[in-house]
Design an enzyme around this catalytic site. Sequence first.
Site: not given
Length: 244
Positions: A109-110
């Site tokens: 995930d970012t």
Amino acid sequence: MSDVEGIRLQKVLAQAGVGSRRRCEELMATGRVEVNGEVVTQMGIRVDPHTDLVRVDGRRIPPPSDHAYLVLNKPRGVVSSMADEQGRRDLTEFVAGRDERLFHVGRLDTDTSGLLLLTNDGDLAHRLAHPSYEFTKTYVALVDGAVGDAVGRRLRDGIELEDGPAAVDRFVVKDRSRGRSLVELDLHMGRNRIVRRMLAAVGHPVVELTRTTFGPIHLGGLGVGRSRELTREELGDLFDSVSP
């Protein structure tokens, strides 16, 4: 394995970085080298390093390759993409200057930092991503609240999420202070944002999340935003992990 064709085994070992030619011969003479499951002590043996399975002290020697295999410590705020269409910060800055066209294995995930594999070996990447292997991954998470022992038992037993049941393989509370807890967990599921969703479901939303291992590969002391080549031992273990 052949006595006529191929490359002398001690040369293959030396080229793989096991040691000097003399050192490799010593390893063979003491029965520490195997080819296709058989101990080899004869110095004249030739092998095909691309097809014969060579091990030293039980550790696989990866076949010679022109491919690149990197581990990156991805920072938070970076998209797991080589070309983000929205113009966000992506992985290209960490491979700038390399000649290979690298791509990432799996995603983070970012807002999640940590271990991400990069390679241009499409066959290996496909096998690593295949659900039949389900590599164990380790995460360290800073979460809200004081995590009690019952939380770990609940997560190991399994909980129900909107997309089905989920469970961790291991769960350890590393620290509790100032209304937050530091936890470490292993799991082999690869569903979207699975760690964040599991911890939120038991009442402890994630503040920070880092992946520290992927199968046999460990992040170790690699700095945030830094990358390194996989070692011979790591690459051998990785090939072993996806062998039929």
